[in-house]
Design a protein around this motif. Sequence first.
Motif, PDB file in Angstrom:
ATOM      1  N   ILE A 185      -1.989  10.737   5.122  1.00 49.92           N
ATOM      2  CA  ILE A 185      -0.521  10.817   5.147  1.00 49.92           C
ATOM      3  C   ILE A 185       0.084   9.420   5.132  1.00 49.92           C
ATOM      4  CG2 ILE A 185       1.463  11.449   6.604  1.00 49.92           C
ATOM      5  CD1 ILE A 185      -0.155  13.909   7.468  1.00 49.92           C
ATOM      6  N   TYR A 186      -0.514   8.501   5.897  1.00 41.26           N
ATOM      7  CA  TYR A 186      -0.029   7.116   5.926  1.00 41.26           C
ATOM      8  C   TYR A 186      -0.114   6.482   4.537  1.00 41.26           C
ATOM      9  CZ  TYR A 186       0.078   2.118   6.938  1.00 41.26           C
ATOM     10  OH  TYR A 186       0.387   0.781   6.931  1.00 41.26           O
ATOM     11  N   PHE A 187      -1.259   6.663   3.877  1.00 40.60           N
ATOM     12  CA  PHE A 187      -1.465   6.074   2.552  1.00 40.60           C
ATOM     13  C   PHE A 187      -0.470   6.643   1.539  1.00 40.60           C
ATOM     14  CE2 PHE A 187      -3.501   6.377  -1.648  1.00 40.60           C
ATOM     15  CZ  PHE A 187      -3.698   5.029  -1.918  1.00 40.60           C
ATOM     16  N   LEU A 188      -0.318   7.957   1.536  1.00 37.86           N
ATOM     17  CA  LEU A 188       0.603   8.590   0.587  1.00 37.86           C
ATOM     18  C   LEU A 188       2.053   8.189   0.856  1.00 37.86           C
ATOM     19  CD1 LEU A 188      -0.898  12.200   0.403  1.00 37.86           C
ATOM     20  CD2 LEU A 188      -1.093  10.384  -1.300  1.00 37.86           C
ATOM     21  N   ALA A 189       2.427   8.125   2.134  1.00 42.28           N
ATOM     22  CA  ALA A 189       3.799   7.732   2.487  1.00 42.28           C
ATOM     23  C   ALA A 189       4.082   6.293   2.076  1.00 42.28           C
ATOM     24  CB  ALA A 189       4.038   7.923   3.987  1.00 42.28           C
ATOM     25  N   MET A 190       3.094   5.422   2.227  1.00 39.81           N
ATOM     26  CA  MET A 190       3.258   4.024   1.800  1.00 39.81           C
ATOM     27  C   MET A 190       3.448   3.947   0.289  1.00 39.81           C
ATOM     28  SD  MET A 190       3.310   1.617   4.143  1.00 39.81           S
ATOM     29  CE  MET A 190       2.763   0.145   3.299  1.00 39.81           C
ATOM     30  N   GLN A 191       2.666   4.732  -0.443  1.00 41.71           N
ATOM     31  CA  GLN A 191       2.778   4.737  -1.903  1.00 41.71           C
ATOM     32  C   GLN A 191       4.144   5.239  -2.360  1.00 41.71           C
ATOM     33  OE1 GLN A 191       0.397   3.445  -3.991  1.00 41.71           O
ATOM     34  NE2 GLN A 191      -0.536   2.837  -2.053  1.00 41.71           N
ATOM     35  N   VAL A 192       4.620   6.293  -1.714  1.00 35.07           N
ATOM     36  CA  VAL A 192       5.926   6.858  -2.073  1.00 35.07           C
ATOM     37  C   VAL A 192       7.044   5.876  -1.760  1.00 35.07           C
ATOM     38  CG1 VAL A 192       7.605   8.679  -1.530  1.00 35.07           C
ATOM     39  CG2 VAL A 192       5.180   9.254  -1.822  1.00 35.07           C
ATOM     40  N   SER A 193       6.975   5.249  -0.584  1.00 41.05           N
ATOM     41  CA  SER A 193       8.028   4.297  -0.198  1.00 41.05           C
ATOM     42  C   SER A 193       8.016   3.068  -1.115  1.00 41.05           C
ATOM     43  CB  SER A 193       7.853   3.883   1.266  1.00 41.05           C
ATOM     44  OG  SER A 193       6.596   3.254   1.466  1.00 41.05           O
ATOM     45  N   MET A 194       6.818   2.594  -1.482  1.00 42.93           N
ATOM     46  CA  MET A 194       6.730   1.457  -2.401  1.00 42.93           C
ATOM     47  C   MET A 194       7.279   1.826  -3.775  1.00 42.93           C
ATOM     48  SD  MET A 194       5.582  -1.294  -1.011  1.00 42.93           S
ATOM     49  CE  MET A 194       4.592  -1.976   0.317  1.00 42.93           C
ATOM     50  N   ILE A 197      14.435  -0.226  -7.128  1.00 43.19           N
ATOM     51  CA  ILE A 197      15.533  -1.148  -6.836  1.00 43.19           C
ATOM     52  C   ILE A 197      15.241  -2.473  -7.540  1.00 43.19           C
ATOM     53  CG2 ILE A 197      16.826  -2.314  -5.008  1.00 43.19           C
ATOM     54  CD1 ILE A 197      15.849  -0.099  -3.106  1.00 43.19           C
ATOM     55  N   PRO A 198      16.146  -2.990  -8.352  1.00 43.63           N
ATOM     56  CA  PRO A 198      15.882  -4.191  -9.183  1.00 43.63           C
ATOM     57  C   PRO A 198      15.325  -5.380  -8.400  1.00 43.63           C
ATOM     58  CG  PRO A 198      17.957  -3.206  -9.817  1.00 43.63           C
ATOM     59  CD  PRO A 198      17.486  -2.451  -8.607  1.00 43.63           C
ATOM     60  N   GLU A 199      15.944  -5.742  -7.270  1.00 44.54           N
ATOM     61  CA  GLU A 199      15.489  -6.917  -6.506  1.00 44.54           C
ATOM     62  C   GLU A 199      14.043  -6.751  -6.058  1.00 44.54           C
ATOM     63  OE1 GLU A 199      18.151  -5.220  -5.947  1.00 44.54           O
ATOM     64  OE2 GLU A 199      19.904  -6.534  -6.100  1.00 44.54           O
ATOM     65  N   TYR A 200      13.721  -5.574  -5.539  1.00 47.33           N
ATOM     66  CA  TYR A 200      12.364  -5.338  -5.044  1.00 47.33           C
ATOM     67  C   TYR A 200      11.388  -5.161  -6.203  1.00 47.33           C
ATOM     68  CZ  TYR A 200      14.339  -4.735  -0.388  1.00 47.33           C
ATOM     69  OH  TYR A 200      14.972  -4.947   0.803  1.00 47.33           O
ATOM     70  N   SER A 201      11.866  -4.657  -7.319  1.00 42.98           N
ATOM     71  CA  SER A 201      11.006  -4.495  -8.494  1.00 42.98           C
ATOM     72  C   SER A 201      10.522  -5.847  -8.996  1.00 42.98           C
ATOM     73  CB  SER A 201      11.761  -3.760  -9.600  1.00 42.98           C
ATOM     74  OG  SER A 201      10.969  -3.638 -10.748  1.00 42.98           O
ATOM     75  N   ASN A 218       7.842 -15.360   4.602  1.00 38.34           N
ATOM     76  CA  ASN A 218       9.210 -15.678   5.009  1.00 38.34           C
ATOM     77  C   ASN A 218      10.261 -15.133   4.044  1.00 38.34           C
ATOM     78  OD1 ASN A 218       8.306 -17.179   7.259  1.00 38.34           O
ATOM     79  ND2 ASN A 218       7.893 -18.957   5.942  1.00 38.34           N
ATOM     80  N   ASN A 219       9.821 -14.349   3.088  1.00 32.92           N
ATOM     81  CA  ASN A 219      10.743 -13.746   2.130  1.00 32.92           C
ATOM     82  C   ASN A 219      11.390 -12.513   2.778  1.00 32.92           C
ATOM     83  OD1 ASN A 219      11.684 -11.953  -0.064  1.00 32.92           O
ATOM     84  ND2 ASN A 219      10.836 -13.563  -1.385  1.00 32.92           N
ATOM     85  N   GLU A 220      12.710 -12.522   2.871  1.00 33.02           N
ATOM     86  CA  GLU A 220      13.410 -11.447   3.574  1.00 33.02           C
ATOM     87  C   GLU A 220      13.221 -10.101   2.883  1.00 33.02           C
ATOM     88  OE1 GLU A 220      17.855 -10.409   5.356  1.00 33.02           O
ATOM     89  OE2 GLU A 220      17.493 -12.270   4.249  1.00 33.02           O
ATOM     90  N   LEU A 221      13.240 -10.102   1.545  1.00 34.61           N
ATOM     91  CA  LEU A 221      13.034  -8.852   0.819  1.00 34.61           C
ATOM     92  C   LEU A 221      11.655  -8.266   1.115  1.00 34.61           C
ATOM     93  CD1 LEU A 221      14.541  -9.676  -2.702  1.00 34.61           C
ATOM     94  CD2 LEU A 221      15.533  -8.218  -0.928  1.00 34.61           C
ATOM     95  N   TRP A 222      10.658  -9.159   1.118  1.00 33.36           N
ATOM     96  CA  TRP A 222       9.285  -8.721   1.386  1.00 33.36           C
ATOM     97  C   TRP A 222       9.150  -8.168   2.803  1.00 33.36           C
ATOM     98  CZ3 TRP A 222       4.656  -7.595  -0.585  1.00 33.36           C
ATOM     99  CH2 TRP A 222       3.549  -7.614   0.259  1.00 33.36           C
ATOM    100  N   THR A 223       9.662  -8.883   3.798  1.00 28.13           N
ATOM    101  CA  THR A 223       9.543  -8.441   5.198  1.00 28.13           C
ATOM    102  C   THR A 223      10.294  -7.125   5.419  1.00 28.13           C
ATOM    103  OG1 THR A 223      11.414  -9.861   5.791  1.00 28.13           O
ATOM    104  CG2 THR A 223       9.203 -10.759   6.104  1.00 28.13           C
TER     105      THR A 223
END
Length: 343
Positions: free
Chosen positions: A104-113, A119-123, A153-158
Amino acid sequence: MQEVYMEAKKKKKKFYPMIFAMLFGFFMVCLLTVVLNILFPAFVIVLFPLLILPYFIAMQMTLIQLDVQEFSRKNFYRLLVVGLSPMIRRSFRVLKNALLACLIYFLAMQVSMFIFGLIPEYSELMTELTKSIALNGSNINNVIDTITNNYQNNELWTNMIFISSSIAYGLAFMFFVYKMLHNALYALCKTSASLPDGKDQPIFKEVFKRRSRAYYKTYYKNEWYKVVLVPLFYILGVVLAYFLERKALNLVFGISFSLVAIVILLPSLMLYQEKTYASMFEELSKRNFTNMQKVYSDIKGQANLSEEQEKALEDFMNQLENAMKEKNEQGGNDNKENKSSDE
């Protein structure tokens, strides 16, 4: 099942000091596990089956004995050792549910990613990360250094890791807790009756199958707000970690807060399960007694028994019948006491 719930509620009021003492110890054991897991990652794999689960089993068995035996630390520690038995722990199916929680953790991480990738910035961030990993080839150390140096230290990444891990771990944690508490009734039946493998099946396949709907309906009708507290407290802990700028500790905050909610719902749930088990076992006993009466009638009508054998068999059946009557009268008196206490 409402009567069963009221019996559990009455017992909770009667033995609340002892129950609170055990629950406080359980909370401290869980909190200690969380802290040690920070210092020694993945240490929970060892502590859960060898510390948390035996403590929970000891609480289950102690609650059953409170009606006939005074609470004592010596007896509780003895039951704690009993809880280490692999046969008892096997009933909770820890490994199976832990693997499902990881899935469930793995699948949820994949879906959230995937959602963040829309989203353009995160893409763009994920594209850069993919290129950096590709340049470093299969050297895992270089990949880790790249992520640490360029994205720590990247805010988008964190923010992406904070939100994704909080959601994924939260779902996996809630699933695991639910399965453990759900299997607690199965384990209670197996442990209390000291039944070998397979012999507990009549209780669940025949009795609980008919009662399951009423069992869940009664519990959620009376305790729904406590169940809701578990995910709410988890979210509260995660949000607090965000505002305190402790994003790396989001899971620690979330789990610690949710433990408080779990401790709040445990007394009513454990006592309700205990009384449910007692009720199911009593129903099964009555049915078995009816079957024994039929067998007795068949034997008496078909077998060539001597007067002495026939009298011994009849006395045995009368003893069983008297025991059942005494049990029913005791149950009736308990119900009257419940009604009078409610009034």
